[in-house]
Write an enzyme that holds these catalytic residues in place. Structure first.
Site, PDB file in Angstrom:
ATOM      1  N   PHE A 141      13.119   2.269   1.073  1.00  0.00           N
ATOM      2  CA  PHE A 141      12.271   1.190   1.578  1.00  0.00           C
ATOM      3  C   PHE A 141      11.190   0.882   0.551  1.00  0.00           C
ATOM      4  CE2 PHE A 141       8.758  -0.712   3.901  1.00  0.00           C
ATOM      5  CZ  PHE A 141       9.418  -1.743   4.548  1.00  0.00           C
ATOM      6  N   ASP A 226       8.040   4.864  -6.388  1.00  0.00           N
ATOM      7  CA  ASP A 226       7.334   4.266  -5.259  1.00  0.00           C
ATOM      8  C   ASP A 226       6.695   5.405  -4.472  1.00  0.00           C
ATOM      9  OD1 ASP A 226       6.568   3.310  -2.802  1.00  0.00           O
ATOM     10  OD2 ASP A 226       8.291   1.971  -2.550  1.00  0.00           O
ATOM     11  N   LYS A 255      -0.370   2.826   0.980  1.00  0.00           N
ATOM     12  CA  LYS A 255      -0.735   3.330   2.307  1.00  0.00           C
ATOM     13  C   LYS A 255      -2.012   4.188   2.375  1.00  0.00           C
ATOM     14  CE  LYS A 255       3.591   2.928   4.817  1.00  0.00           C
ATOM     15  NZ  LYS A 255       4.649   2.373   3.980  1.00  0.00           N
TER      16      LYS A 255
END
Ligand SMILES: *Cc1c(COP(=O)(O)O)cnc(C)c1O
Length: 406
Positions: A141, A226, A255
């Protein structure tokens, strides 16, 4: 209480109805309105309190309303809230300096407002190498914007939006030989997560990232890690890839970095750091001083309070506790630090999530059979133990229902 709250349009059911009346339905209806947070606790619109093991999906690294974040944001917004990229704000520069310090080598930083945007910048950096082909992993993702979505290895999320920017190949995650076969001298970049968070906290075999580093180095391909979910202390290190001593050409963050404020960061090293030139990319809010001040408060607090060591210890306590439950519904516990996936025997995650919520604990059914745990990094031993008690009861209730239905 709940009747009063609902009569004013502010109770759980009323707020949910208001949400349904005006919000686009891309998320489906969220399960609960929340009105207040403090540390690892949140409260809903009717005053019920929950232990928060979702953490805003690995975002609230210092929990809710941490005084260091509150102070940093308040002081910054009261002095200089936004300057645009036509001017320089000091917190922006300081945050870039700090992130490169933590990475342990010189480089350059591009700030954005979300994870997807951090990966979009990486995508553009990839195109600027002059090569077009890219490789990422099935199940991975990387975000929902079109470039990031092209890299996201989940066909159901991609299908309605084809054609996506090409040319991207997806290879099975954790499979070194498949990666080696896919990467050629025409490959601009390989983008991988150190562990796949959204795919159910999937951990690759040891040595996978090191192999990815060797394979990409051999073809002059950029390795992009990532670390949007795994970075900034989540796994007990500043960056998860540090566990394997792997140095990527590009690292993306988001995040946990802003402690609840929206920020993305794209770190690039070596030649990759020089590819974005004036006019090549941008965003109005890039490097906004308020969100950078929040991120600086997060980094300072993690460092000053030895939170990385705490994450390792608390994560071990949580993992051991889950295994010690020996619950028949739990097949496996996997992950790193305070990013754990509890793999269930069957597609029961949504039911366990609801049963936990009924007992005052918020968890995330990240896939049909996996519960993801991503509590604030400051979670205490006592809160871990409280969680384990409630979670065991939630598992048993779910098992009981499943047996009754069978
Ligand atoms: C959440 C996430 C993203 C996307 O971030 P957004 O802020 O939702 O755009 C990208 N990559 C990983 C690994 C993520 O966990």
């Amino acid at each position: 209480m709940s009747d009063d709250a609902d009569n004013t349009g502010a109770g759980n059911a009323a707020l949910t109805r208001r949400w349904q009346g005006v919000m686009m339905d891309n998320f489906g209806t969220p399960r609960l309105p929340l009105v207040k947070g403090q540390g690892t606790r949140v409260r809903d619109a009717e005053g019920n309190e929950y232990l928060d093991f979702v953490g805003g999906i690995a975002v609230n690294s210092l929990g809710h309303a941490h005084p260091a974040v509150v102070r940093a944001v308040s002081e910054q917004v009261a002095s200089l809230g936004h300057v645009s990229n036509l001017f320089i704000a000091e917190p922006t520069v300081r945050l870039a300096e700090r992130l490169l310090e933590l990475a342990g080598r010189p480089g350059r930083v591009y700030f954005s407002n979300s994870g997807a945007e951090a990966n979009e910048a990486a995508f553009k950096i990839g195109r600027l190498t002059g090569r077009r082909h890219m490789v990422s992993a099935t199940g991975g993702f990387h975000g929902r914007t079109m470039g990031a979505l092209a890299l996201t290895g989940q066909p159901a999320k991609q299908r309605p939006f084809q054609p996506l920017p090409g040319d991207v190949s997806h290879v099975p995650y954790g499979d070194v030989e498949a990666l080696r076969a896919a990467v050629t001298p025409h490959t601009a970049l390989v983008m991988l997560e150190p562990l796949q968070g959204e795919n159910g906290v999937v951990v690759p075999p040891p040595g996978y990232l090191r192999a990815a580093r060797e394979i990409t180095a051999a073809t002059g391909t950029l390795l992009v890690l990532d670390e949007i979910q795994t970075g900034i202390g989540r796994t007990g290190r500043w960056f998860a890839a540090q566990a394997e001593g792997v140095e990527a050409d590009v690292v993306t963050l988001a995040k946990g970095l802003g402690g609840g404020l929206p920020i993305g960061a794209t770190l690039a090293f070596g030649a990759a750091a020089e590819l974005l030139t004036p006019g090549a990319h941008g965003s109005t809010f890039s490097g906004n001083p308020v969100v950078c001040a929040a991120a600086l408060a997060v980094l300072d607090t993690i460092e000053r309070a030895d939170i990385l060591d705490h994450v390792t210890r608390a994560g071990e306590r949580l993992r051991r506790g889950l295994k010690t439950l020996g619950h028949p519904l739990v097949r496996e516990v996997r992950g790193a630090g305070l990013l754990l996936g509890v793999v269930l025997e069957g597609d029961l995650a949504a039911r366990v999530q609801q049963a936990a919520q009924d007992r005052g604990v918020l968890v995330n059914a990240v896939t049909p059979d996996v519960i993801r745990l991503a509590p604030p990094l400051i979670v205490s031993d006592h809160e871990v133990d409280t969680f384990l008690d409630c979670f065991r009861a939630a598992l048993s209730e779910t098992l009981g229902e499943a047996l009754t239905a069978a």
